[in-house]
Design a protein around this motif. Structure first.
Motif, short mmCIF file in Angstrom:
data_model
loop_
_atom_site.label_atom_id
_atom_site.label_comp_id
_atom_site.label_asym_id
_atom_site.label_seq_id
_atom_site.Cartn_x
_atom_site.Cartn_y
_atom_site.Cartn_z
N GLY A 542 0.80 -1.23 0.00
CA GLY A 542 0.00 0.00 0.00
C GLY A 542 0.82 1.27 0.00
N ALA A 543 2.15 1.16 -0.06
CA ALA A 543 2.99 2.35 0.03
C ALA A 543 2.80 3.27 -1.17
CB ALA A 543 4.46 1.95 0.15
N ARG A 544 2.55 4.55 -0.93
CA ARG A 544 2.43 5.49 -2.04
C ARG A 544 3.79 5.71 -2.69
NH1 ARG A 544 3.03 11.34 -2.32
NH2 ARG A 544 2.09 12.08 -4.26
N LEU A 545 4.82 5.88 -1.87
CA LEU A 545 6.17 6.09 -2.36
C LEU A 545 7.10 5.07 -1.71
CD1 LEU A 545 6.44 9.98 -2.18
CD2 LEU A 545 6.73 8.65 -4.26
N LEU A 546 8.00 4.53 -2.51
CA LEU A 546 9.02 3.62 -1.98
C LEU A 546 10.28 3.76 -2.83
CD1 LEU A 546 9.00 1.23 -4.28
CD2 LEU A 546 7.21 0.24 -2.87
N VAL A 547 11.37 3.19 -2.33
CA VAL A 547 12.62 3.12 -3.08
C VAL A 547 12.92 1.65 -3.31
CG1 VAL A 547 15.04 3.77 -3.23
CG2 VAL A 547 13.43 5.20 -1.94
N ALA A 548 12.98 1.23 -4.57
CA ALA A 548 13.26 -0.17 -4.91
C ALA A 548 14.78 -0.35 -4.98
CB ALA A 548 12.61 -0.53 -6.24
N THR A 549 15.33 -1.03 -4.00
CA THR A 549 16.78 -1.19 -3.94
C THR A 549 17.26 -2.46 -4.64
OG1 THR A 549 16.56 -2.23 -1.78
CG2 THR A 549 16.97 0.13 -1.82
N ASP A 550 16.32 -3.38 -4.90
CA ASP A 550 16.71 -4.61 -5.62
C ASP A 550 15.54 -5.05 -6.48
OD1 ASP A 550 18.14 -6.80 -6.48
OD2 ASP A 550 17.65 -8.04 -4.75
N LEU A 551 15.81 -5.25 -7.76
CA LEU A 551 14.78 -5.63 -8.73
C LEU A 551 15.28 -6.83 -9.52
CD1 LEU A 551 14.47 -1.98 -9.79
CD2 LEU A 551 12.43 -3.18 -9.05
N THR A 559 10.06 -7.10 -10.94
CA THR A 559 9.55 -7.50 -9.62
C THR A 559 10.48 -6.94 -8.56
OG1 THR A 559 8.54 -9.51 -10.47
CG2 THR A 559 9.02 -9.44 -8.11
N ILE A 560 9.90 -6.30 -7.55
CA ILE A 560 10.67 -5.70 -6.47
C ILE A 560 11.06 -6.80 -5.47
CG2 ILE A 560 10.63 -4.05 -4.56
CD1 ILE A 560 8.57 -2.44 -6.19
N ARG A 561 12.35 -6.94 -5.23
CA ARG A 561 12.83 -7.92 -4.26
C ARG A 561 13.18 -7.28 -2.92
NH1 ARG A 561 16.26 -11.24 -8.70
NH2 ARG A 561 17.63 -9.44 -8.54
N GLN A 562 13.61 -6.03 -2.95
CA GLN A 562 13.87 -5.27 -1.73
C GLN A 562 13.45 -3.83 -1.97
OE1 GLN A 562 17.84 -5.43 -0.16
NE2 GLN A 562 17.97 -7.65 -0.28
N ALA A 563 12.83 -3.24 -0.96
CA ALA A 563 12.41 -1.84 -1.08
C ALA A 563 12.20 -1.28 0.32
CB ALA A 563 11.13 -1.72 -1.90
N ILE A 564 12.13 0.03 0.40
CA ILE A 564 11.89 0.72 1.67
C ILE A 564 10.91 1.86 1.40
CG2 ILE A 564 13.88 2.25 1.35
CD1 ILE A 564 12.76 0.85 4.73
N GLN A 565 9.96 2.04 2.30
CA GLN A 565 8.99 3.11 2.14
C GLN A 565 9.65 4.47 2.42
OE1 GLN A 565 5.35 2.26 4.14
NE2 GLN A 565 4.31 4.12 3.47
N ILE A 566 9.16 5.50 1.72
CA ILE A 566 9.67 6.84 1.93
C ILE A 566 8.49 7.80 1.81
CG2 ILE A 566 10.26 7.16 -0.52
CD1 ILE A 566 12.63 8.89 0.34
N SER A 567 8.48 8.81 2.63
CA SER A 567 7.42 9.81 2.55
C SER A 567 7.81 10.89 1.55
CB SER A 567 7.16 10.43 3.92
OG SER A 567 8.26 11.26 4.29
N GLU A 568 6.81 11.66 1.11
CA GLU A 568 7.12 12.73 0.18
C GLU A 568 7.99 13.79 0.82
OE1 GLU A 568 4.72 15.98 -2.55
OE2 GLU A 568 3.88 13.95 -2.32
N ALA A 569 7.76 14.06 2.11
CA ALA A 569 8.59 15.05 2.81
C ALA A 569 10.04 14.58 2.88
CB ALA A 569 8.04 15.28 4.21
#
Length: 814
Positions: A542-551, A559-569
């Motif tokens: 459900g994350a609006r924004l994320l950073v995909a660190t491994d694809l 396909t995203i294998r690793q990611a971390i959520q990040i806010s717009e701020a």
């Protein structure tokens, strides 16, 4: 050196080549002994002034080679023979032969191009064509030519086509060693493996067959990766009299050494290995090789910035390397999981890393060196190198002119990919940044866990708690990551800026910030323009924004294998300078109309979207023109007739503009007529007649009317439209209306005769002719005879050429 090895016979020729030329290429097949014999022979010859560096492609191979040479000398490692690998070194003032991994040479050259204290460099296993080896050789050749004529260079390879390397080195002497110590019998499958057969089961069955048919010696099994190794290990568990030992790069060194050690009494060693066992390593007692015929390679796509691992068939060179492992200690047997007939379909050599890998690190090293003009065996592709430099510019490692910055020099000094080095430095170092950099540089310690990167960071901090929560951890990988993080933390002075994990990940991967697409499916568009998705039900879904660190590298939707959520701020805090407003006026295929929007964007991401109420008319017209290009032009009969007339004249050489769909849509002639047209309905109602006349201009219209008029004027002054649709322009006219016409009408620059369909008084076709005078002479009499009976009240003169044209019947009674 008590044991005789095949390489021994080639050593005198090698030393003589070095004495006379200072460079040589040594080609020696697997098992010849070049890795341990050549450096020792060079040391004992007295030819080399200074230390001898030997490059190995892997840490395990570097350590093992140093240990074997030190053992030969009866010394401990760190005496005359030492090694230096990432995170560990055993050298001393007495060290003459230093075995290093390939990247270390690059650092030495960048720091001290004169290589003070170094007398010789040996490139071992050069056939693997790693990026670091190619770069190291190119730099060493340049240094030798400009600064160090006395620097001795030796390139050693098992299966490489050595002639191009010798040519690159200025036609250096090529020394070839004899074959392997013992013959190896090759056994193929009787027929190709069935397509539906499971690879793991087929390999396990072949291993069982090999153990039964060859009762002596250890068995070395080649598999593409850890996953296959673990599955085959499970299938072979309990194989009588056999000790199953995995061997792959991510294992702890103690476990790797166990695979190299001799088998226990009464047991046969079965080593399940990746390509790490193809070269350099000595595995005692191996008499049998089982080759699964597959290799795992990295493939990098520069435009997307994504790498993916692909499993491919081995090449002939790799198969030969593997086969040679069976003949190092005695006669051996090699089992191949393919038929003899399939052998011809194998590629000769694997692609060099410089042709298939990520060139970001290479681009950074070239910028530090200050020159691209290096003698590469395989030059890097300019387009891929350009993409790498674009990334380095985004990471502020290069300036706008492509020159190295101070930040770039700092990145080059770190043992990290420039992305991760940039993150570590911009985050101000510290424990969290070092831990995240080490995690992203290493294999995933929680490969079966959800994609959330925060979970992995928590596992690194408190592995026991994460395991209590039911997650599986690969503890050796965790310990490697933690050890590397400690080294990185020491390498970068800590001044942490308090960035979140999401912000640090966004610094490393500015092109992989993902904004969730509309809809229920967990899909994102990445700031670099590609798409990415997660399996449904993941915590980050459900994350609006994320950073995909491994694809996974899929170029359509990764396909995203690793990611971390990040806010717009958080994103704005680290990438605010790259976020800006743009005015977008474009045709929306989905909505079927012009859309004018003001959008706040980060790369391909639209963070804010508003109506652009005062968009200039020209921008709206250009968007409408794009819409026309998509839906096509709607030709009215009149406009189509005008174009046909112009086409006829242009085909005959007249100087008139091209009025084709392609010409109209590629230029700007239609723009003035698209003002106010915003929807598909508006565009479909566009009358092209006026734009065509405007494009022709007054002179063109006059020329067109003269050469290809729209109408034919009969002797009675009636205007009959000319049909330009068919192969030949034509008209339909009543026969009597052409009485007195003795010259056939023509059109076009080449005076093409009109096709005339002559009609009866009742409007029915009587005759078609392109030669009216000939019709009067030859056919008219027969037509007249027939028509007089049907239309007696109409005039049918004997000589139509002298008669007056008419459309009337005779008055009654005449």
């Amino acid at each position: 050196m008590t044991q005789t090895l095949p390489i021994d016979d080639a050593l005198p020729a090698l030393l003589e080549a070095l004495r006379s030329r200072g460079m040589a290429v040594l080609q020696a097949p697997p098992g010849a002994g070049k890795t341990t014999r050549v450096p020792l022979a060079m040391m004992e010859s007295g030819l080399i002034r200074g230390r001898i560096l030997m490059l190995e492609p892997r840490r395990l191979a570097a350590r093992a080679a140093a240990e074997r040479m030190a053992e030969t000398l009866g010394e401990a490692v760190g005496g005359r023979v030492g090694f230096r690998i990432r995170g560990e070194a055993k050298v001393s003032r007495e060290t003459v032969i230093e075995v290093v991994t390939e990247g270390i040479l690059t650092r030495m050259l960048q720091t001290d191009p004169g290589l003070e204290g170094i007398g010789a460099i040996i490139f071992d296993e050069f056939h693997e064509r790693s990026l670091n080896a190619d770069l190291g050789l190119a730099l060493a050749l340049e240094v030798r030519g400009a600064l160090r004529e006395d620097l001795v260079l030796v390139v050693m390879s098992a299966t490489l086509d050595a002639a191009p390397v010798a040519a690159l080195m200025g036609d250096a002497p090529l020394v070839t060693s004899a074959g392997r110590a013992f013959p190896v019998e090759t056994r193929w499958l009787p027929r190709p493996l069935e397509a539906r057969a499971r690879f793991d089961q087929a390999v396990a069955a072949l291993v069982v067959q090999a153990v039964e048919e060859c009762p002596e010696g250890g068995v070395l099994v080649f598999l593409p990766g850890e996953g296959e190794i673990r599955r085959v290990e499970g299938l072979l568990r309990g194989l009588k009299g056999c000790d199953i030992r995995p061997l792959f790069g991510a294992m702890e060194f103690t476990a790797q050494r166990a695979a190299l050690a001799p088998a226990a009494a009464g047991q046969r060693k079965v080593v399940l290995a990746t390509s790490i066992a193809e070269t350099s390593l000595t595995l005692p007692d191996i008499r049998v090789v089982v080759d699964g015929g597959r290799a795992r390679r990295a493939r990098f796509d520069a435009p997307s910035g994504m790498a993916r691992l692909v499993t491919e068939r081995v090449t002939r060179a790799e198969a030969e390397q593997r086969r040679g492992r069976a003949g190092r200690v005695a006669e051996g047997v090699c089992y191949r999981l393919w038929s003899k007939g399939e052998e011809g379909g194998l590629q000769p050599f694997p692609p060099p890393e410089i042709a298939a890998g990520d060139l970001t690190g290479l681009a950074l090293e070239l910028a530090v060196w200050g020159s691209d003009a290096l003698p590469f065996l395989t030059p890097p592709h300019p387009g891929v190198l350009g993409e790498a430099r674009a990334l380095l510019t985004a990471l502020q490692a290069l300036d706008g002119a492509g020159r190295i910055t101070d930040h770039g020099r700092a990145l080059s000094a770190l043992p990290l990919h420039p992305r991760l080095g940039h993150m570590l430095l911009r985050a101000g170092g510290g424990e969290d940044a070092a831990l995240l950099a080490a995690l992203l540089a290493e294999r995933d310690p929680m490969r079966d866990a959800p994609a959330d990167l925060a979970l992995r960071m928590a596992a690194l901090r408190d592995p026991a708690r994460i395991e209590r929560e039911g997650h599986a951890l690969h503890r050796p990988t965790v310990e490697r990551i933690r050890a590397e993080a400690r080294r990185l933390a020491r390498a970068v002075p800590a001044r942490p800026l308090g960035l979140t994990l999401g912000q640090m990940a966004a610094l490393a991967y500015p092109d992989r910030v993902g904004l969730r697409r509309k809809g229920d499916a967990p899909r994102w568009v990445l700031s670099g323009g590609k798409g990415a998705a997660l399996p449904a039900g993941q915590p980050l879904s459900g994350a609006r924004l994320l950073v995909a660190t491994d694809l996974d590298g899929d170029l359509r939707e990764a396909t995203i294998r690793q990611a971390i959520q990040i806010s717009e701020a958080e994103l704005r805090a680290v990438h605010g300078a790259q976020i800006g407003w743009r005015d977008v006026c474009e045709w929306s295929r989905r909505d079927g109309r012009v859309q004018a929007r003001r959008q706040e964007c980060f790369g391909a991401l639209v963070l804010d979207d508003r109506a652009w109420t005062d968009a200039p008319p020209e921008a709206l017209a250009r968007a409408a023109l794009d819409g026309l290009r998509q839906i096509g032009l709607n030709w009215s009969p009149a406009a189509l007739r005008l174009r046909k007339r112009a086409d006829l004249c242009r085909a005959d050489g007249a100087d008139l503009p091209d009025l084709s769909d392609a010409a109209l849509l590629s230029g700007e002639a239609l723009l003035p007529y698209l003002t106010g047209k915003r929807s598909e309905g508006d565009l479909r109602g566009l009358d092209l007649l006026e734009p065509l006349r405007s494009l022709l201009g007054w002179e063109g219209t006059q020329l067109l009317d003269r050469l290809a008029p729209s109408h034919f004027e009969t002797p009675l002054g009636r205007r009959v439209p000319i049909d330009y649709e068919g192969e030949t322009p034509g008209i339909e006219v009543r026969l009597q209306e052409l009485f007195g016409v003795t010259v056939h009408p023509t059109v076009g620059p080449k005076r093409l005769p009109l096709r005339i369909t002559l009609l009866s008084p009742g409007g029915k076709p009587v005759q078609v002719t392109a030669d009216l005078p000939g019709f009067w002479t030859n056919s008219y009499a027969d037509v007249r005879r027939d028509m007089r009976g049907r239309y007696p009240r109409h005039p049918w003169p004997e000589d139509p050429r002298e008669a007056d044209p008419t459309t009337r019947a005779k008055p009654r009674g005449t």
